[in-house]
Design a protein around this motif. Sequence first.
Motif, short mmCIF file in Angstrom:
data_model
loop_
_atom_site.label_atom_id
_atom_site.label_comp_id
_atom_site.label_asym_id
_atom_site.label_seq_id
_atom_site.Cartn_x
_atom_site.Cartn_y
_atom_site.Cartn_z
N GLY A 76 60.29 -17.20 -31.24
CA GLY A 76 61.38 -16.28 -30.97
C GLY A 76 61.73 -16.15 -29.51
N ASN A 77 62.70 -15.25 -29.26
CA ASN A 77 63.11 -14.99 -27.89
C ASN A 77 62.16 -13.96 -27.25
OD1 ASN A 77 63.81 -12.57 -29.02
ND2 ASN A 77 66.01 -12.91 -28.92
N ALA A 78 62.50 -13.49 -26.05
CA ALA A 78 61.59 -12.61 -25.32
C ALA A 78 61.34 -11.30 -26.06
CB ALA A 78 62.16 -12.34 -23.93
N TRP A 79 62.37 -10.74 -26.71
CA TRP A 79 62.19 -9.47 -27.42
C TRP A 79 61.27 -9.64 -28.63
CZ3 TRP A 79 63.13 -5.10 -25.18
CH2 TRP A 79 64.09 -5.04 -24.19
N VAL A 80 61.44 -10.73 -29.35
CA VAL A 80 60.58 -11.00 -30.51
C VAL A 80 59.15 -11.25 -30.05
CG1 VAL A 80 60.18 -12.58 -32.43
CG2 VAL A 80 62.50 -11.86 -31.88
N LYS A 81 58.99 -12.01 -28.98
CA LYS A 81 57.66 -12.26 -28.43
C LYS A 81 57.00 -10.96 -27.98
CE LYS A 81 58.45 -16.97 -26.87
NZ LYS A 81 58.37 -17.92 -25.77
N ALA A 82 57.77 -10.07 -27.35
CA ALA A 82 57.21 -8.80 -26.91
C ALA A 82 56.78 -7.95 -28.10
CB ALA A 82 58.23 -8.05 -26.06
N LEU A 83 57.58 -7.93 -29.16
CA LEU A 83 57.22 -7.17 -30.36
C LEU A 83 55.98 -7.75 -31.03
CD1 LEU A 83 57.99 -4.89 -32.31
CD2 LEU A 83 59.34 -6.58 -33.56
N ILE A 84 55.91 -9.07 -31.14
CA ILE A 84 54.72 -9.71 -31.73
C ILE A 84 53.50 -9.43 -30.87
CG2 ILE A 84 53.68 -11.93 -32.29
CD1 ILE A 84 56.49 -12.91 -33.05
N SER A 85 53.65 -9.48 -29.55
CA SER A 85 52.54 -9.19 -28.65
C SER A 85 52.05 -7.76 -28.82
CB SER A 85 52.95 -9.41 -27.20
OG SER A 85 53.30 -10.75 -26.98
N LEU A 86 52.96 -6.82 -28.97
CA LEU A 86 52.58 -5.42 -29.18
C LEU A 86 51.83 -5.26 -30.50
CD1 LEU A 86 52.76 -2.45 -28.30
CD2 LEU A 86 54.93 -2.34 -29.54
N VAL A 87 52.33 -5.89 -31.56
CA VAL A 87 51.65 -5.80 -32.86
C VAL A 87 50.26 -6.42 -32.78
CG1 VAL A 87 51.74 -6.63 -35.24
CG2 VAL A 87 53.78 -5.67 -34.18
N LEU A 88 50.13 -7.56 -32.12
CA LEU A 88 48.83 -8.19 -31.97
C LEU A 88 47.86 -7.32 -31.18
CD1 LEU A 88 49.81 -11.92 -31.30
CD2 LEU A 88 48.73 -10.97 -33.34
N ALA A 89 48.35 -6.69 -30.11
CA ALA A 89 47.49 -5.82 -29.31
C ALA A 89 47.04 -4.60 -30.12
CB ALA A 89 48.23 -5.37 -28.04
N ALA B 184 46.74 -4.50 -33.36
CA ALA B 184 45.79 -4.99 -34.37
C ALA B 184 44.40 -5.18 -33.76
CB ALA B 184 46.29 -6.30 -34.96
N VAL B 185 44.34 -5.67 -32.55
CA VAL B 185 43.04 -5.83 -31.88
C VAL B 185 42.39 -4.48 -31.64
CG1 VAL B 185 41.96 -6.53 -29.70
CG2 VAL B 185 43.56 -8.06 -30.84
N VAL B 186 43.17 -3.50 -31.17
CA VAL B 186 42.62 -2.16 -30.95
C VAL B 186 42.14 -1.55 -32.26
CG1 VAL B 186 43.24 0.20 -30.25
CG2 VAL B 186 43.94 -1.74 -28.85
N TYR B 187 42.90 -1.70 -33.33
CA TYR B 187 42.51 -1.18 -34.64
C TYR B 187 41.20 -1.81 -35.11
CZ TYR B 187 42.51 -0.24 -39.63
OH TYR B 187 42.14 0.15 -40.89
N ILE B 188 41.09 -3.12 -35.00
CA ILE B 188 39.87 -3.81 -35.43
C ILE B 188 38.68 -3.37 -34.60
CG2 ILE B 188 38.76 -6.09 -35.48
CD1 ILE B 188 41.49 -7.20 -36.37
N LEU B 189 38.88 -3.19 -33.29
CA LEU B 189 37.79 -2.72 -32.45
C LEU B 189 37.31 -1.34 -32.86
CD1 LEU B 189 38.89 -3.93 -28.90
CD2 LEU B 189 36.93 -4.72 -30.22
N PHE B 190 38.24 -0.40 -33.04
CA PHE B 190 37.84 0.97 -33.37
C PHE B 190 37.32 1.12 -34.79
CE2 PHE B 190 40.11 2.20 -29.56
CZ PHE B 190 39.31 3.24 -29.10
N GLN B 191 37.80 0.32 -35.73
CA GLN B 191 37.38 0.47 -37.12
C GLN B 191 36.11 -0.31 -37.46
OE1 GLN B 191 38.66 2.52 -39.51
NE2 GLN B 191 39.82 3.34 -37.81
N TYR B 192 35.88 -1.43 -36.81
CA TYR B 192 34.79 -2.29 -37.22
C TYR B 192 33.78 -2.58 -36.11
CZ TYR B 192 37.90 -3.00 -41.14
OH TYR B 192 38.72 -2.78 -42.22
#
Length: 65
Positions: free
Chosen positions: A23-36, A38-46
């Motif tokens: 995707g373009n920069a906005w799509v990449k930024a949104l995917i990056s936010l979702v990935l970040a 998800a990482v925080v969720y996995i860290l706190f939950q597991y």
Amino acid sequence: MSLVPWCDGRDGMYGWIWRHLPGNAWVKALISLVLALAVVYILFQYVFPWAEPLLPFNDVTVDNQ
């Protein structure tokens, strides 16, 4: 030769991730936010609950006097 003195052609891990996201920069930024998030969720939950008993936070050496 680069135009900026601190850039030697290697952009590291985050540049590699950014280039490989679709995707373009906005799509990449949104995917990056979702990935970040998800990482925080996995860290706190597991990861943190698993590692908590292994950490020495409850080992106090102060006497009650």
